[in-house]
Motif scaffolding. Structure first.
Motif: not given
Length: 536
Positions: A79-93, A278-288
């Motif tokens: 779950c932690v890696t899912f949240v981080m992986g959903s948030m970290i995209g190309s934006g930080i680059f 910073n988007t993507g923090w809302d992804a995890l609840p989809v797989v509740n």
């Protein structure tokens, strides 16, 4: 009964197959597969490559240990890696330039990154309460559906399933393909390069979709590996900056606050750019419904994941500012690439484009999981055709939804320049976040006695709403036409709902098409609805 609800059969009627060359009925196909199955076990059939038989709980051959339902396979680490992986995209680059451009100084830029991270943290905490009050697959769609009713829920689902989900995936896939092509200098001309990039993008989407068809655990493991790669990539950047500063000093030590913008509109635009990353923090609840010990692991992993991403983002920005002079950063279209030219020798400069590829591929994997689950959830609620709510009886994954996602996303990769449409994704997503925040407040005050395994401070939704107000109304002022187009795309779900979903019956010819498509997908993907024992 809603119009998209078609009858799925699970038990064959009595009767024998005839030798007619006419189109076989579902019952005939079922009986034929059961006859062919008698000599082999289900595992043998699957291994031989043949179509797996549809099973009936009333049939004597039905394995007693088979349960067609989503399985809770995601641990806290997943779950932690899912949240981080959903948030970290190309934006930080890429986004650091935009934030700096509108903020005017290094200090103001870092402040906006911190505020955007705080906004995401408040959003993650807010959504944690909703996810335990409404513990269902589907995320924002289910929360708004149960809080405000069918039409708002359908509009939210439509905005994601109808265009933003596929559009985001296609843009991410094409971005990854472009960096791969440029890194290895593939393609000898613009035309061949374009088609090569499209081919790479489609290959990535199909490969990740195939992996996610195997099981949720497989998809989560892929997410784990890609997230570790993302974190390692940012770690290389941070370490490279420390080494560079130790040798050559800080590039912007004297310009921390110099040039800070005092224009609220410019600062708001900078905040907008930071929020996009910073988007993507809302992804995890989809797989509740696929999370182990969900009431503990979901809120805990959201908080841990968002805090880690905030730390990484601010530290990475510090690394950029420590190495790249402010004027050079403002003139750079790819901040991470400019950074690599300062820090790394030419032979290994390709590593930064590789970092972007890893980040975008991880975001694609997250989108495949979430989009297929929203479609699955909407089909269970009869807001989409029921074949999208089927689960493969052996893998317990929504194979039909995943396959359809892969096909549509692949087609969008061939559609030409879709990057101009991506700005609508952010605007529509913020409107959905706003509705979900109001849903949390509505349930808190209208149903105060409803069980809440997680109950958060009301400061969180109010901070979230303040950020949403900036992100909704600022584009209306700066780009009214484009913002209104995004709003119209969002509201287009209303006539679609009133025309296709709300009526009790659809035209007979359309119902027949849906029925045949449903039967076809049941047979093709060896899939059944989750509550198949209650179906007739």
């Amino acid at each position: 009964m809603p119009s998209f609800d078609v009858q799925l059969r699970h038990k064959p009627r009595s009767g024998e197959l005839n030798g007619s060359l006419m189109e076989p009925t579902y019952d005939q196909l079922f009986e034929l597969q059961q006859t062919e199955r008698l000599s082999d076990s289900s595992d043998d059939v699957m291994e031989s490559g043949d179509t797996a038989p549809l099973l009936s709980p009333d049939n004597e051959k039905y394995p007693s240990n088979v349960k067609v339902q989503l399985k809770r396979q995601m641990s806290l680490v997943n779950c932690v890696t899912f949240v981080m992986g959903s948030m970290i995209g190309s934006g930080i680059f890429i986004s650091p330039k935009e934030v700096l451009l509108h903020s005017g100084s290094v200090g103001a830029s870092l402040l906006l990154w911190g505020l955007a991270g705080l906004w995401g943290l408040c959003g993650g905490i807010t959504i944690s309460e909703l996810s335990t009050v409404i513990p269902k697959e589907g995320g924002f769609y289910m929360y708004i559906l149960e809080s405000f009713g069918a039409i708002p829920g359908f509009v939210v689902m439509w905005s994601y399933v109808g265009f933003t989900g596929y559009l985001s995936m296609a843009v991410l896939a094409l971005t990854a393909a472009k960096y791969v092509s440029e890194s290895f200098q593939l393609g000898s001309c613009n035309s061949s390069s374009h088609w090569l990039e499209v081919t790479i993008a489609v290959t990535v989407v199909l490969a990740l979709s195939a992996l996610n068809c195997i099981s949720m655990k497989t998809g989560a493991r892929v997410m784990d590996v890609l997230t570790y790669g993302k974190v390692a990539a940012l770690g290389v950047i941070i370490s490279g900056a420390i080494y560079h500063v130790a040798l050559y000093g800080h590039a912007n030590a004297d310009n921390v606050v110099k040039g800070t913008s005092t224009d609220p509109a410019q600062l708001a635009l900078g905040f907008y750019a930071a929020v996009w990353a910073n988007t993507g923090w809302d992804a995890l609840p989809v797989v509740n419904e696929e999370i182990v010990n969900v009431n503990r692991n979901l809120p805990l992993s959201v908080i841990i994941g968002v805090l880690l991403v905030i730390t990484l983002y601010i530290t990475t920005n510090l690394a950029y500012f420590a190495v790249i002079p402010m004027e050079q950063m403002l003139n750079s279209d790819a901040v991470a690439m400019t950074f690599s030219n300062y820090v790394f020798p030419a032979p290994i400069a390709w590593c930064v484009p590789f970092f972007v590829v890893v980040s975008t591929v991880g975001s694609i994997n997250s989108s495949i999981i979430t989009l297929s689950r929203v479609m699955y959830s909407a089909a269970r609620e009869h807001n989409l055709p029921q074949f999208l709510g089927l689960l493969n009886y052996k893998r317990n994954t929504p194979m039909v939804a995943i396959a359809l996602n892969a096909i549509i996303t692949s087609l969008m990769c061939f559609a030409g320049n879709i990057f101009l449409l991506i700005r609508y994704v952010v605007y529509v997503s913020v409107m959905t976040i706003t509705l979900a925040t109001f849903a949390m407040l509505y349930l808190r005050f209208s149903q105060p006695n409803r069980p809440r395994p997680v109950k958060v401070s009301l400061i969180n939704p109010f901070v979230l709403l303040i950020g949403c107000a900036f992100l909704v109304f600022l584009p209306l002022v700066k780009e009214p036409v484009r913002s209104l187009v995004g709003l119209l795309l969002y509201l287009a779900g209303i006539p679609i709902y009133l025309t296709l979903v709300r009526p009790k019956r659809l035209p007979h010819w359309l119902e027949e098409i849906i029925r045949k498509v449903t039967v076809f997908f049941q047979l093709l993907f060896a899939s059944l609805p989750e509550d198949h024992k209650e179906m007739t």
